[in-house]
Write an enzyme that holds these catalytic residues in place. Structure first.
Site, PDB file in Angstrom:
ATOM      1  N   CYS A  22     -58.757  28.246  58.297  1.00 50.36           N
ATOM      2  CA  CYS A  22     -57.464  28.114  58.969  1.00 50.36           C
ATOM      3  C   CYS A  22     -57.306  26.767  59.664  1.00 50.36           C
ATOM      4  O   CYS A  22     -56.205  26.199  59.696  1.00 50.36           O
ATOM      5  CB  CYS A  22     -57.253  29.260  59.951  1.00 50.36           C
ATOM      6  SG  CYS A  22     -58.499  29.353  61.260  1.00 50.36           S
ATOM      7  N   HIS A  73     -58.512  32.049  65.176  1.00 55.41           N
ATOM      8  CA  HIS A  73     -57.503  31.547  64.234  1.00 55.41           C
ATOM      9  C   HIS A  73     -56.830  30.323  64.832  1.00 55.41           C
ATOM     10  O   HIS A  73     -56.844  30.114  66.057  1.00 55.41           O
ATOM     11  CB  HIS A  73     -56.468  32.646  63.959  1.00 55.41           C
ATOM     12  CG  HIS A  73     -55.569  32.359  62.805  1.00 55.41           C
ATOM     13  ND1 HIS A  73     -56.042  32.082  61.542  1.00 55.41           N
ATOM     14  CD2 HIS A  73     -54.210  32.280  62.724  1.00 55.41           C
ATOM     15  CE1 HIS A  73     -55.032  31.880  60.732  1.00 55.41           C
ATOM     16  NE2 HIS A  73     -53.905  31.979  61.427  1.00 55.41           N
ATOM     17  N   ASP A  88     -47.433  29.467  60.439  1.00 54.78           N
ATOM     18  CA  ASP A  88     -48.838  29.687  60.093  1.00 54.78           C
ATOM     19  C   ASP A  88     -49.051  29.334  58.626  1.00 54.78           C
ATOM     20  O   ASP A  88     -48.759  30.137  57.731  1.00 54.78           O
ATOM     21  CB  ASP A  88     -49.230  31.140  60.350  1.00 54.78           C
ATOM     22  CG  ASP A  88     -50.739  31.349  60.271  1.00 54.78           C
ATOM     23  OD1 ASP A  88     -51.441  30.422  59.836  1.00 54.78           O
ATOM     24  OD2 ASP A  88     -51.207  32.439  60.648  1.00 54.78           O
TER      25      ASP A  88
END
Length: 673
Positions: free
Chosen positions: A408, A452, A468
């Site tokens: 991520c 994250h 995202d």
């Protein structure tokens, strides 16, 4: 001085108690301290067994000075929990070398109690309670062995006595735990390892940081919602905002205490929840995106809409918060702030800049450009993995155009770079996403593996908007969990179980830990006040609590004393012995000390010939019941004694005027053998 071996039995228990008290510190103390303790214990035991000589004083003194210098060199000082407990361990080891009598053993046992308590100053895990009870039991068994050294008993007897002592102390322990006045913050003003690094988020973000963190199954925090939990795709737990970029690493500024500069506007419902976070040694807190209000000591909101604490979170912390699920943040962004959030290092990642210009030229608006960038991640062969290849100086170029394998933080960093290259204000938010619902509890578990990173971009008329890019590559990471996303690419998350039984077992253990954290470790001043209010004691001060504590402790100690007195009361005479005493009272002829029942019968028959038959019957029935175990003759014994009473009245004229004198050693009670 030569020992005589009189401590052999109790010394074994004392050494065992010392080893149990030191056991939890075996992995945290320098190896030389553990070796010193074992050597001293073995040397003292062998000296006692072979009745040798103790180490002389002139040798023990330099050994003690050398150990003190060694502790000073190992820790750089003697202040703090770790060096203090190390000195205590060294003292106990050296005390063994001069143990001569019972008093010296008592000193070592006192040190054992302090050693066990020092473990709680460093850690307070659930297993510590079981260890403390076991260690206290062994220490009390050793205490009993020292106090009753003259009469050697089996080991199980000492263990049983130690268990009894522990059980007697439990009511006093619970009373002190509940009613002893609590103070905010740590009770002991002893420095701990507050600066020690802990697994968790960092204020900087480089390729590979979060992928490494996601391999940990440690709990980051637990959250309990006051209503129904939001959908998983909305569970973004905000912690740190990063905007400084040097071409490879993103970093966060030190937040300024004060009201947030990001003005929030609610555009929908809000949700309330309580978070219990594990120690991080850092100041940032976790909050559901986007925090609107909170309740807790020394907590404030920063200029980036994150929650911070004025002091590092060195202990487990619980706080309440309210978050907006639909919001508008900072609709007006000053030109200076726009320039700040679009900065890029010069002559860095030129290929990524060229890609951004290409996508921007093909877009008619900012929204379309954002969609094109997300489509680029979605359509190109990007790979979601926990083990991406290493990147060089131009990390963004290598990731976007060569490796295309990342976690991520890779996607968030590349997306923020492409936004800034097109003149769109962008920043990275680090925190956690998702969580695991407890199957047997009313809370959610967020682990380090849920760490994250995502992005926020500023759009005209919308303010800061969450984007995202990981969802474009691995949407199952957001909708389900990390393991589901990795399975799509042939990988597996560390600590993931395919069998539901293992997952249920893990959740059950977490539930036990959560209740322990809530009811034991979380029992602070506020919880104590709530509990006392539940008992009907409203707004008590420390004087009221101290008075109530003294009263209850006195009552408990009195009850324990009465219970012990009842347990150790003199044995009650059996019914047969009482009727044998009644026979003596009827005849007004007490038995001589040590006189057997049949000898008494012969003497009584000579004095009272008319009662001879009843006397013989009474004594024989007594012997049958008392020593023969024939309980059926007990009724016959009572009838025979009662006949003596009747016959005594019928023949009182023939009875002697007074009972003959007996020797001075006679007593009113008969000793029977």
């Amino acid at each position: 001085m030569r020992v005589d071996g009189s401590l052999k039995h109790s010394l074994g228990w004392t050494i065992a108690a010392l080893l149990v008290a030191y056991a939890p510190q075996l992995t945290t103390k320098p190896i030389w301290i553990s070796g010193l303790l074992l050597v001293c214990a073995g040397l003292r035991w062998s000296t006692e067994v072979r009745r040798g000589r103790l180490i002389p004083t002139w040798l023990r003194l330099p050994i003690g000075i050398g150990c003190f210098i060694a502790v000073l060199a190992s820790y750089g000082g003697v202040n703090g929990v770790a060096p203090g407990s190390a000195l205590l361990s060294v003292m106990a080891a050296l005390k063994l070398l001069e143990t001569r009598n019972r008093r010296d053993e008592y000193v070592i046992l006192y040190i054992c109690l302090f050693l066990m308590l020092s473990t709680f100053l460093a850690e307070q895990h659930l297993w510590s309670i079981a260890y403390l009870l076991f260690g206290f039991l062994v220490t009390m068994a050793a205490w009993v062995s020292v106090s009753r050294r003259a009469k050697v008993r089996p080991a199980r007897w000492y263990a049983r006595q130690g268990l009894k002592t522990t059980l007697y102390a439990l009511p006093l322990l619970l009373c002190l735990w509940i009613l002893f006045p609590r103070v905010p913050g740590p009770f002991w003003a002893i420095p701990t390892e507050a600066g020690k690094a802990r697994t968790g988020l960092s204020s900087t973000l480089s390729p590979g940081d979060i992928s490494t963190l996601s391999e940990s199954q440690e709990v980051a925090f637990r959250v309990r919602f006051q209503s129904i939990a939001p959908p998983r795709e909305l569970l973004y737990w905000r912690a740190i905002v990063m905007h400084n970029f040097d071409g490879r690493t993103w970093a966060a500024d030190e937040p300024v205490y004060g009201k947030s500069s990001d003005v929030l506007q609610s555009r929908g419902e809000s949700i309330r929840y309580t978070i219990t976070m594990e120690p991080t040694r850092q100041r940032w807190l976790y909050a559901l995106d986007m925090p609107a209000s909170w309740r807790g000591q020394k907590i404030y909101r920063t200029g980036y809409n994150t929650l911070q604490r004025m002091e590092p979170v060195n202990d487990r912390l619980a706080y309440e918060a309210r978050s907006l699920l639909q919001y508008a943040a900072n609709l007006d962004l000053q030109p200076r702030s726009k320039r700040w959030y679009t900065r890029l290092p010069p002559d860095n990642n030129p290929q990524a800049v060229a890609l951004a210009n290409q996508l921007a030229d093909a877009s008619s608006s900012t929204d379309e450009y954002v969609r094109r960038v997300l489509s680029y991640f979605r359509e190109q062969p990007f790979y979601y993995t926990l083990s991406p290849p290493a990147l060089g100086r131009n990390a963004i170029d290598e990731f976007l155009l060569e490796t295309r394998r990342g976690f991520c933080e890779h996607y968030a960093s590349a997306f923020a770079f492409l936004m800034r290259a097109a003149g769109i204000p962008a920043r990275i938010v680090a925190g956690y996403q998702g969580g695991t619902e407890s199957l047997m509890g009313d809370y959610m578990i967020v682990r380090q593996s849920d760490a994250h990173a995502w992005n926020e971009i500023w759009l005209e008329g919308q303010g800061w908007v969450r984007v995202d890019p990981t969802a474009a590559v691995a949407p199952s990471r957001i909708e389900q969990n990390l393991n589901s996303a990795l399975q799509e690419y042939g990988e597996r998350a560390p600590g993931a179980f395919d069998l539901p039984a293992f997952e249920n077992l893990k959740l059950t253990w977490d539930l036990i830990n959560a209740r322990y954290n809530e009811w034991v470790l979380g029992f602070g001043p506020e919880t104590q006040r709530d509990f006392l209010a539940w008992l009907g004691i409203d707004s008590p001060d420390w004087r009221d609590q101290a008075t109530l504590l003294a009263i209850i402790l006195t009552a408990l100690m009195a009850m324990i004393a009465l219970w012990l007195a009842w347990l150790h009361r003199p044995p009650r005479r059996d019914d047969a012995s009482r009727w044998y005493q009644r026979l003596q009272r009827r005849l007004k002829l007490p038995a001589v000390t040590g006189e057997a029942p049949r000898a008494y019968s012969r003497r009584a028959r000579a004095l009272f010939p008319l009662q001879a038959e009843a006397i013989d019957a009474s004594v024989e029935h007594y012997l049958a019941v008392r020593y023969g175990g024939n309980a059926r003759q007990f009724a016959s014994l009572r009838r025979a004694v009662r006949q003596i009473k009747r016959r005594w009245r019928a023949h009182s004229a023939t009875a002697p005027a007074s009972a003959p004198k007996v020797p001075t050693q006679t007593t009113a009670k008969s000793r029977t053998h």
